[in-house]
Design a protein around this motif. Structure first.
Motif, PDB file in Angstrom:
ATOM      1  N   ASP A  64       6.510  12.866  -8.336  1.00  0.00           N
ATOM      2  CA  ASP A  64       6.883  11.669  -7.535  1.00  0.00           C
ATOM      3  C   ASP A  64       6.630  10.589  -8.419  1.00  0.00           C
ATOM      4  OD1 ASP A  64       7.729  12.712  -5.159  1.00  0.00           O
ATOM      5  OD2 ASP A  64       5.761  13.606  -4.945  1.00  0.00           O
ATOM      6  N   ILE A  65       6.311  10.728  -9.830  1.00  0.00           N
ATOM      7  CA  ILE A  65       5.565   9.687 -10.708  1.00  0.00           C
ATOM      8  C   ILE A  65       6.871   8.449 -10.907  1.00  0.00           C
ATOM      9  CG2 ILE A  65       5.131   8.616 -13.006  1.00  0.00           C
ATOM     10  CD1 ILE A  65       3.506  11.642 -13.287  1.00  0.00           C
ATOM     11  N   GLY A  66       8.101   8.733 -11.133  1.00  0.00           N
ATOM     12  CA  GLY A  66       9.020   7.829 -11.158  1.00  0.00           C
ATOM     13  C   GLY A  66       9.230   7.047 -10.188  1.00  0.00           C
ATOM     14  N   HIS A  67       9.426   7.973  -8.934  1.00  0.00           N
ATOM     15  CA  HIS A  67       9.566   7.452  -7.450  1.00  0.00           C
ATOM     16  C   HIS A  67       8.305   6.273  -6.875  1.00  0.00           C
ATOM     17  CE1 HIS A  67      10.547   6.743  -3.151  1.00  0.00           C
ATOM     18  NE2 HIS A  67       9.486   7.399  -2.808  1.00  0.00           N
ATOM     19  N   ILE A  68       7.260   6.838  -7.310  1.00  0.00           N
ATOM     20  CA  ILE A  68       5.893   5.909  -7.173  1.00  0.00           C
ATOM     21  C   ILE A  68       5.988   4.600  -8.042  1.00  0.00           C
ATOM     22  CG2 ILE A  68       3.419   5.507  -7.240  1.00  0.00           C
ATOM     23  CD1 ILE A  68       3.288   8.731  -6.690  1.00  0.00           C
ATOM     24  N   ASN A 102       0.797  -1.262   0.051  1.00  0.00           N
ATOM     25  CA  ASN A 102      -0.005   0.153  -0.034  1.00  0.00           C
ATOM     26  C   ASN A 102       0.840   1.164  -0.255  1.00  0.00           C
ATOM     27  OD1 ASN A 102      -2.416  -1.599   0.496  1.00  0.00           O
ATOM     28  ND2 ASN A 102      -1.634  -1.797   2.430  1.00  0.00           N
ATOM     29  N   LEU A 103       0.574   2.382  -0.977  1.00  0.00           N
ATOM     30  CA  LEU A 103       1.121   3.662  -1.044  1.00  0.00           C
ATOM     31  C   LEU A 103       0.153   4.722  -0.808  1.00  0.00           C
ATOM     32  CD1 LEU A 103       3.559   5.275  -1.320  1.00  0.00           C
ATOM     33  CD2 LEU A 103       3.056   5.215  -3.823  1.00  0.00           C
ATOM     34  N   LEU A 104       0.313   5.462   0.232  1.00  0.00           N
ATOM     35  CA  LEU A 104      -0.560   6.596   0.372  1.00  0.00           C
ATOM     36  C   LEU A 104       0.235   7.939  -0.427  1.00  0.00           C
ATOM     37  CD1 LEU A 104      -3.042   7.943   1.784  1.00  0.00           C
ATOM     38  CD2 LEU A 104      -1.648   8.149   3.874  1.00  0.00           C
ATOM     39  N   THR A 120       3.333   2.898   3.158  1.00  0.00           N
ATOM     40  CA  THR A 120       4.356   3.780   2.795  1.00  0.00           C
ATOM     41  C   THR A 120       3.580   5.178   2.472  1.00  0.00           C
ATOM     42  OG1 THR A 120       5.724   2.195   2.215  1.00  0.00           O
ATOM     43  CG2 THR A 120       6.434   4.198   1.455  1.00  0.00           C
ATOM     44  N   VAL A 121       4.072   6.169   2.813  1.00  0.00           N
ATOM     45  CA  VAL A 121       3.363   7.505   2.521  1.00  0.00           C
ATOM     46  C   VAL A 121       4.519   8.107   1.922  1.00  0.00           C
ATOM     47  CG1 VAL A 121       4.318   8.629   4.615  1.00  0.00           C
ATOM     48  CG2 VAL A 121       2.207   9.501   3.298  1.00  0.00           C
ATOM     49  N   VAL A 122       3.977   9.111   0.535  1.00  0.00           N
ATOM     50  CA  VAL A 122       4.678   9.927  -0.108  1.00  0.00           C
ATOM     51  C   VAL A 122       3.989  11.422  -0.047  1.00  0.00           C
ATOM     52  CG1 VAL A 122       5.533  10.752  -2.339  1.00  0.00           C
ATOM     53  CG2 VAL A 122       5.525   8.413  -1.653  1.00  0.00           C
TER      54      VAL A 122
END
Length: 156
Positions: free
Chosen positions: A46-50, A3-5, A35-37
């Motif tokens: 943040d597209i690449g990081h996500i 999960n990513l928030l 995980t939170v961004v």
């Protein structure tokens, strides 16, 4: 990663700071498997990081004008996002971000929080702060494939 928030918004713009406020709360202790961004006002950066994180699901939280009482939260259908963000505080519409991530992430959910005031140098309102705190407390109860209704029914 499960999960990513992704928290979106501008803390300098009153209730548009709902997303960054949620990210700040998460720094106090994020529930397991999350995980939170903090995407701030330019989450497209943040597209690449996500993509690198490869989440199974992505939950995006942002202040959204929905014509509701301040602090109300709703899941917004991806197709409706472009229509809702005719005026936005972000560099690019969130529909662009979602379109870029959809091929890589099986489940994307967008949660809007109704703002009271979006204006420079205003604080986040009490109603939106309460909504953020409610979401934070309930993140551990998220279930895959439409877990938001369960999230909203969970006791604090």
């Amino acid at each position: 990663m499960a999960n990513l928030l992704l928290c979106v918004g501008n803390i300098m713009m009153g209730d548009d700071g709902a997303g960054p406020l949620l990210a700040e709360r998460c720094l106090q202790g994020m529930p397991a498997n999350w995980t939170v961004v903090d995407g701030g006002a330019a989450p497209e950066n943040d597209i690449g990081h996500i993509r690198d994180l490869r989440p199974d699901r992505l939950v995006i939280v942002d202040a959204t004008e929905m014509g509701l009482a301040a602090g109300e939260t709703r899941v917004i259908d991806a197709e409706a996002i472009a229509e809702l963000f005719i005026t936005t505080t972000h560099n690019l519409p969130l529909s662009f971000l979602i379109d870029q991530l959809r091929p890589d992430i099986p489940e994307i959910t967008f949660i809007g929080i109704q703002p009271e005031t979006v204006a420079f140098y205003y604080p986040v309102s009490a109603a939106v702060t309460q909504a953020v705190d409610r979401l934070y407390r309930r993140m551990a109860h998220w279930l895959p494939d439409g877990g938001y209704p369960r999230l909203m029914m969970t006791n604090d």
